[in-house]
Scaffold this motif. Structure first.
Motif, PDB file in Angstrom:
ATOM      1  N   LEU A  88       0.813  -1.212   0.000  1.00  0.00           N
ATOM      2  CA  LEU A  88       0.000   0.000   0.000  1.00  0.00           C
ATOM      3  C   LEU A  88       0.847   1.262   0.000  1.00  0.00           C
ATOM      4  CD1 LEU A  88      -2.926  -0.910   2.440  1.00  0.00           C
ATOM      5  CD2 LEU A  88      -2.921  -0.849  -0.052  1.00  0.00           C
ATOM      6  N   THR A  89       2.095   1.165   0.416  1.00  0.00           N
ATOM      7  CA  THR A  89       2.932   2.370   0.407  1.00  0.00           C
ATOM      8  C   THR A  89       3.208   2.855  -1.005  1.00  0.00           C
ATOM      9  OG1 THR A  89       4.958   1.028   0.472  1.00  0.00           O
ATOM     10  CG2 THR A  89       3.996   1.730   2.590  1.00  0.00           C
ATOM     11  N   SER A  90       3.074   1.958  -1.968  1.00  0.00           N
ATOM     12  CA  SER A  90       3.278   2.348  -3.361  1.00  0.00           C
ATOM     13  C   SER A  90       1.991   2.295  -4.172  1.00  0.00           C
ATOM     14  CB  SER A  90       4.332   1.441  -4.013  1.00  0.00           C
ATOM     15  OG  SER A  90       3.903   0.079  -3.980  1.00  0.00           O
ATOM     16  N   ALA A  91       0.864   2.107  -3.528  1.00  0.00           N
ATOM     17  CA  ALA A  91      -0.424   2.052  -4.222  1.00  0.00           C
ATOM     18  C   ALA A  91      -0.941   3.474  -4.387  1.00  0.00           C
ATOM     19  CB  ALA A  91      -1.415   1.191  -3.447  1.00  0.00           C
ATOM     20  N   THR A  92      -0.526   4.108  -5.485  1.00  0.00           N
ATOM     21  CA  THR A  92      -0.830   5.528  -5.658  1.00  0.00           C
ATOM     22  C   THR A  92      -2.326   5.807  -5.736  1.00  0.00           C
ATOM     23  OG1 THR A  92      -0.552   5.224  -8.040  1.00  0.00           O
ATOM     24  CG2 THR A  92       1.373   5.958  -6.780  1.00  0.00           C
ATOM     25  N   GLY A  93      -3.058   4.914  -6.393  1.00  0.00           N
ATOM     26  CA  GLY A  93      -4.493   5.135  -6.491  1.00  0.00           C
ATOM     27  C   GLY A  93      -5.165   5.127  -5.134  1.00  0.00           C
ATOM     28  N   TRP A  94      -4.755   4.200  -4.280  1.00  0.00           N
ATOM     29  CA  TRP A  94      -5.334   4.116  -2.938  1.00  0.00           C
ATOM     30  C   TRP A  94      -4.935   5.335  -2.104  1.00  0.00           C
ATOM     31  CZ3 TRP A  94      -2.825   3.323   1.896  1.00  0.00           C
ATOM     32  CH2 TRP A  94      -3.687   3.071   2.962  1.00  0.00           C
ATOM     33  N   ILE A  95      -3.690   5.776  -2.229  1.00  0.00           N
ATOM     34  CA  ILE A  95      -3.235   6.937  -1.469  1.00  0.00           C
ATOM     35  C   ILE A  95      -3.924   8.198  -1.957  1.00  0.00           C
ATOM     36  CG2 ILE A  95      -1.209   8.351  -0.939  1.00  0.00           C
ATOM     37  CD1 ILE A  95       0.478   5.808  -1.064  1.00  0.00           C
ATOM     38  N   ALA A  96      -4.130   8.319  -3.283  1.00  0.00           N
ATOM     39  CA  ALA A  96      -4.760   9.518  -3.831  1.00  0.00           C
ATOM     40  C   ALA A  96      -6.200   9.698  -3.360  1.00  0.00           C
ATOM     41  CB  ALA A  96      -4.716   9.463  -5.358  1.00  0.00           C
ATOM     42  N   GLN A  97      -6.837   8.632  -2.945  1.00  0.00           N
ATOM     43  CA  GLN A  97      -8.202   8.753  -2.424  1.00  0.00           C
ATOM     44  C   GLN A  97      -8.252   9.714  -1.248  1.00  0.00           C
ATOM     45  OE1 GLN A  97     -11.081   7.449  -3.446  1.00  0.00           O
ATOM     46  NE2 GLN A  97     -12.305   8.110  -1.687  1.00  0.00           N
ATOM     47  N   GLY A  98      -7.232   9.698  -0.424  1.00  0.00           N
ATOM     48  CA  GLY A  98      -7.139  10.605   0.724  1.00  0.00           C
ATOM     49  C   GLY A  98      -5.782  10.454   1.356  1.00  0.00           C
ATOM     50  N   PRO A  99      -4.821  11.276   0.969  1.00  0.00           N
ATOM     51  CA  PRO A  99      -3.446  11.088   1.457  1.00  0.00           C
ATOM     52  C   PRO A  99      -3.332  11.082   2.973  1.00  0.00           C
ATOM     53  CG  PRO A  99      -3.490  12.604  -0.391  1.00  0.00           C
ATOM     54  CD  PRO A  99      -4.913  12.345  -0.032  1.00  0.00           C
ATOM     55  N   ASP A 100      -3.990  12.017   3.648  1.00  0.00           N
ATOM     56  CA  ASP A 100      -3.904  12.051   5.116  1.00  0.00           C
ATOM     57  C   ASP A 100      -4.530  10.801   5.717  1.00  0.00           C
ATOM     58  OD1 ASP A 100      -2.657  14.487   4.949  1.00  0.00           O
ATOM     59  OD2 ASP A 100      -4.516  15.638   5.209  1.00  0.00           O
ATOM     60  N   HIS A 101      -5.655  10.434   5.172  1.00  0.00           N
ATOM     61  CA  HIS A 101      -6.341   9.225   5.650  1.00  0.00           C
ATOM     62  C   HIS A 101      -5.465   7.998   5.425  1.00  0.00           C
ATOM     63  CE1 HIS A 101      -9.714   6.644   6.648  1.00  0.00           C
ATOM     64  NE2 HIS A 101      -9.575   6.006   5.504  1.00  0.00           N
ATOM     65  N   ALA A 102      -4.822   7.910   4.271  1.00  0.00           N
ATOM     66  CA  ALA A 102      -3.951   6.770   3.975  1.00  0.00           C
ATOM     67  C   ALA A 102      -2.766   6.721   4.924  1.00  0.00           C
ATOM     68  CB  ALA A 102      -3.476   6.858   2.524  1.00  0.00           C
ATOM     69  N   ARG A 103      -2.184   7.889   5.239  1.00  0.00           N
ATOM     70  CA  ARG A 103      -1.033   7.900   6.149  1.00  0.00           C
ATOM     71  C   ARG A 103      -1.433   7.387   7.532  1.00  0.00           C
ATOM     72  NH1 ARG A 103       0.612  12.538   3.172  1.00  0.00           N
ATOM     73  NH2 ARG A 103      -0.683  13.893   4.475  1.00  0.00           N
ATOM     74  N   ARG A 104      -2.616   7.743   7.984  1.00  0.00           N
ATOM     75  CA  ARG A 104      -3.060   7.272   9.312  1.00  0.00           C
ATOM     76  C   ARG A 104      -3.249   5.755   9.317  1.00  0.00           C
ATOM     77  NH1 ARG A 104      -6.226  12.040   8.977  1.00  0.00           N
ATOM     78  NH2 ARG A 104      -8.083  10.836   8.368  1.00  0.00           N
ATOM     79  N   ILE A 105      -3.726   5.218   8.221  1.00  0.00           N
ATOM     80  CA  ILE A 105      -3.901   3.762   8.143  1.00  0.00           C
ATOM     81  C   ILE A 105      -2.548   3.071   8.077  1.00  0.00           C
ATOM     82  CG2 ILE A 105      -4.785   1.884   6.702  1.00  0.00           C
ATOM     83  CD1 ILE A 105      -7.124   3.646   5.954  1.00  0.00           C
ATOM     84  N   LEU A 106      -1.631   3.601   7.280  1.00  0.00           N
ATOM     85  CA  LEU A 106      -0.296   3.012   7.188  1.00  0.00           C
ATOM     86  C   LEU A 106       0.432   3.071   8.521  1.00  0.00           C
ATOM     87  CD1 LEU A 106       0.825   4.415   3.722  1.00  0.00           C
ATOM     88  CD2 LEU A 106       0.213   2.050   4.259  1.00  0.00           C
TER      89      LEU A 106
END
Length: 935
Positions: free
Chosen positions: A487-505
């Motif tokens: 997921l750290t390189s899943a740009t589509g998933w991160i683009a959905q919500g970068p801040d939200h993705a960082r909290r999940i990671l």
């Protein structure tokens, strides 16, 4: 007497069962099910002979694995009356051992000679047959045996399985006199069966046997320095000592053993790790050591040893579990990665060398846990575990017909055995039971479930807007699963919500699988599986397993969706057929409650119908069954009841008409489709209350009796003729008349309030009377009190409740005149009416009232018969009534211009807001209502 001790309950239950009487208590479920199967098979409890066969293999894998264990069991129970039996998967006895050898000479052949078949289909309820049928540890005691020959015995039996395939190979059974019962025997037979299973695993792979032999040779070389091993440390435990210790009554706690075997399986499949610290229950610790082993033939594998530290450790010979592959009998650890392999060239360590990471105190105990090849057997075990999970999912997903609950069940099955977190998003239309026009839009987070509650996924209930490049949207649009391993390189998933993705990671979530929920060609939503605890990413095998789970869940969700749609439609239909609001009447104050059944929409209804002369009709009914047919039938009956009430029919006549109607409807429904059962029937209670006399006339058709709460708070159930249910046809109904005290409360209800499977109806009626026994309550308060006291939390039937507090009409607002059949008296009546209206302050209505009464009295004198009575009632309207002794009713007609008569009723219809005719036992009453503001 032990917990399996003889009780009168099973014996009496067996007697009742054999006599064909119902058996509900006093016998365990597995035993009762076996008895029922025996009866279906036509077995006789008096049967004493069993079939014998010589078509069995006395030297099978099962027999070879079990023989040493059976011999040790015979020694363990030496001197006792224990009969130890090994049977194959067909129930055929293969081997027997006895605690007292002389028993073999004193017992009949059926209990001593191999070859007899004890399958349930021929021997009835017994330990061997029932263990095969129920596929689990079974206890049978005394009267629980189906056959008379076994009544004095007890037994404990458990299946013996192939740990790689999960297939049952046979049964190990302990038989003994029922007086020798001991709860510990169940533990003993289970552990002995596990020992046989371990020996079967030993036989399963010659390659692994070679690895084990290499390990044991190294252990023997390490012991060459002395009994204590090298450097004064205890050496590893050998295979012979392991089995002996297990059956000597000093095994490692089964739960501890399971934990160690789970973790050892992980080490065998993981080349990155060589040691693992394990925390066992009760504060005990252990260290697992993984070592590469290479046999003389070049077979490379892994051996896992355990080191238990501390004085509380069990004896060394009870620790190890014997040679086995990575398969576990009872546990289901996370499968090791498919690419894992152990180094193949490292030499076997000296058994007495100091373990790294382990304890080194004087109380250390060291023993073998598992031996195996990283790539051999692991795939088979993993496949079996996946099948077990799918089988479990079939039973756990779809237990209800609720869309949201079914989605939650998918997540609960998947966490933590498939994923660490699961989210499920469904369109709002699917939650309502409909098909979504665009399943990719209007998604709502329906489920968030995981190993922790603080992972910052979108919360339940939030609308989820997906970007086209996200794995979720790609899965929805393609209809296929999407795997993101990093997921750290899943740009589509991160683009959905970068801040939200960082909290999940930040919660170590590193890979996901998105699976569309597809069923019957309908896209219902999407399930997403996340992994965090296992550092290995999801693989293709994980994706396929997630797809299997999602496919099964999608079918259940679609079933729930369709049920929700039908239930909503039926409930909407039913509610549209029930009264939207009740009329405000001076005669009664009313309140009502309606609770639909959880199992489906039913056919309960109620109504309050204003009648002429300030009277009011109260009706409650119940159509048998649930579903759209019951709701539609309820609507027909309620409409018919209201129409018949408008005809001023007596209660018994109204029920007769409803009965005829239901018979016709039943005939029509049965004739519409071949095999249709039509309408089963209905019950009804119809009551008419007259406030001028405080008299209530009632009749019922198979309905529960109404309750009457008197002004002082005393309660009684009115004794009405029961009457047959509606739909039988041709049977009479009877009426009963009761004079109600002022401010009495009449309570009408359907049977769902007092009848269910868990309580007696008489007790429920007593409870109802207790709930009603309070003076001065309003109808609304009475409804609430009754529902709180009587309604079950999960009603299996609809509940309709109608509460009416009755009032008498004031005598000073009623005026009555008796007249002879003399036209000359009409003028006197008109004058008396004028004076009465002036007294009531209704002078403005005098003209209309005089004209209406003139026409009505003239008709009664001319066409009716004595006695003639005129009555005025001052209510919310002015009611004029003329009664006579004739049953011939006048009809409204349009008079021709040359006709000299025929305009009387036409004038009455023009002056009154409503008019009509009702029949009485002595004739008829023609009435007309005039609004108080009509002037």
């Amino acid at each position: 007497m032990g917990p399996w001790g003889e009780r009168l309950g099973p014996a009496r239950s067996r007697e009742r069962f054999l006599l064909g009487e119902p058996v509900e208590e006093g016998v365990r479920g597995a035993i009762l099910h076996s008895w029922e199967r025996c009866r279906l098979l036509g077995l006789s409890p008096d049967q004493s002979e069993l079939p014998w066969t010589d078509e069995y293999d006395p030297d099978s894998r099962l027999v070879r694995a079990a023989t040493p264990v059976l011999d040790r069991l015979a020694n363990r129970f030496a001197g006792s009356r224990m009969n130890i039996c090994l049977a194959d998967a067909n129930g055929t006895v293969l081997e027997r051992r006895f605690g007292e050898p002389s028993l073999a000479r004193s017992l009949p052949p059926i209990q001593t000679v191999p070859g007899f078949v004890f399958a349930e289909r021929v021997a009835g309820t017994n330990g061997i047959g029932l263990a095969l049928a129920e596929r689990q540890l079974i206890r049978v005691h005394g009267a629980e045996h189906f056959a008379e020959r076994s009544q004095a015995n007890a037994c404990a039996a458990t299946p013996v399985r192939d740990q790689l395939s999960g297939r049952i190979l046979g049964v190990l059974c302990f038989g003994y006199p029922r007086d020798d019962d001991d709860p510990a025997l169940a533990v003993q037979v289970r552990r002995a069966a596990e020992a046989i299973e371990r020996r079967l695993m030993e036989q399963s792979s010659a390659r692994e046997r070679a690895l084990l032999r290499t390990y044991l040779d190294a252990a023997r070389r390490a012991r060459a320095g002395g009994p204590a091993g090298v450097n004064g440390r205890p050496g590893p435990v050998g295979l012979d000592e392991l089995a002996g210790g297990l059956l000597a009554g000093r095994p490692l706690d089964p739960h501890d053993e399971t934990i160690l075997k789970e973790k050892a399986a992980e080490l065998i499949g993981s080349p990155q790790r060589s040691t693992l610290e394990v925390v066992l229950p009760h504060g005990r610790g252990a260290t697992l050591l993984s070592h590469a082993v290479t046999s003389p033939a070049g077979v490379a594998g892994v051996v896992v040893e355990a080191v238990l530290t501390g004085d509380a450790a069990p004896p060394a010979h009870s620790l190890a579990t014997g040679p086995a592959t990575t398969a576990q009998p009872t546990a289901a650890p996370a499968p090791a990665p498919a690419t894992a392999s152990a180094p193949a060239t490292a030499p076997a360590p000296a058994a007495g060398s100091a373990p790294t990471g382990g304890g080194s105190g004087r109380g250390d105990v060291r023993g073998l846990v598992l031996v195996g090849e990283p790539e051999v057997g692991r795939y088979a075990v993993a496949a079996r575990r996946r099948l077990e999970l799918l089988a479990e999912a079939s039973g756990r997903i779809g237990t209800t017909l609720d869309v949201s609950r079914t989605a939650w069940e998918l997540a609960e099955v998947a966490v933590p055995r498939v994923a660490d977190y699961v989210t499920i998003d469904l369109p709002e239309a699917v939650l309502r039971g409909e098909e979504a026009a665009d399943p990719t839009a209007g998604l709502y987070r329906t489920v968030v479930h995981g190993i922790r509650d603080d992972c910052p996924f979108y919360p339940v209930g939030q609308r989820v807007e997906l970007r086209p490049e996200t794995p979720h949207m790609r899965s929805l649009t393609s209809g296929e699963a999407v795997l993101e391993t990093d997921l750290t390189s899943a740009t589509g998933w991160i683009a959905q919500g970068p801040d939200h993705a960082r909290r999940i990671l930040a919660h170590q979530v590193h890979s996901l699988i998105c699976v569309p929920l597809l069923a019957r060609g309908v896209l219902l939503g999407i399930a997403t599986f996340y992994r965090s605890e296992d550092p290995e990413p999801f693989g293709e095998d994980d994706s396929r397993l997630a797809q299997e789970l999602a496919a099964r869940a999608a079918l259940c969700i679609d079933n729930a969706r369709q049920y929700t749609r039908e239930h909503t439609l039926a409930l909407s239909l039913q509610r549209s057929l029930l009264p939207r609001g009740l009329p405000e009447l001076a005669a009664v104050e009313v309140a009502h409650r309606y609770l639909p059944a959880e199992s489906g929409v039913g056919g309960d209804w109620f109504d309050v119908i204003p009648l002429s002369g300030t009277r009011v009709a109260l009706v409650v009914g119940d159509v048998v069954g649930h579903g759209l047919l019951a709701a539609a039938t309820m609507g027909r009956l309620r409409t018919a009841a209201r129409n018949f009430a408008e005809l001023e029919l007596a209660p018994d006549e109204l029920l007769t008409h409803l009965d005829n109607l239901l018979v016709r409807l039943d005939r029509e429904e049965s004739g519409d489709a071949e095999g249709s059962s039509g309408i089963v029937g209905a019950t009804c209670l119809y009551a008419v209350y007259d406030p001028t006399t405080r008299q209530c006339t009632m009749a019922r058709a198979g309905h529960p009796p109404p309750a009457l709460v008197r002004p002082d708070g005393s309660v009684s159930l009115l004794d009405l003729p029961a009457g047959p249910p509606l739909g039988l046809g041709g049977l009479p109904f009877e009426t009963a008349e009761v004079v109600l005290p002022e401010d009495s409360t009449l309570v009408l209800y359907t049977d769902g309030l007092v009848e269910d499977r868990e309580r007696d109806i008489e007790a429920a009626l007593d409870e109802l009377q207790h709930a009603l026994a309070r003076a001065g309550r309003t109808p609304e308060d009475t409804c609430q009190a009754v529902i709180e006291a009587m309604a079950p939390a999960h009603p299996s039937d609809d509940i309709a409740l109608l509460v009416a507090r009755t009032h008498g009409h004031p005598a000073e607002r009623i005026a009555t005149w008796e007249l002879p059949a003399d036209p000359a008296r009409v003028a006197g009546v008109r004058a008396a009416v004028t004076r009465q209206l002036a007294e009531w302050g209704l002078d403005e209505l005098a003209f209309a009232a005089e004209l209406m009464l003139s026409e009505l009295v003239t008709n009664a004198v001319r066409y009716g018969g004595e006695p003639i009575q005129v009555r005025l009632i001052h209510d919310r309207a002015l009611i004029c009534e003329v009664a006579d002794g004739s049953s011939t009713a006048p009809h409204l007609r349009r008079a021709a211009s040359e006709d000299e008569g025929g305009r009387g009723l036409f004038l009455v219809a023009q002056l009154a807001q409503s008019w009509g005719t009702r029949y009485t036992p002595r004739g008829k009453v023609i009435w007309a209502e005039c609004a108080l503001d009509a002037a």
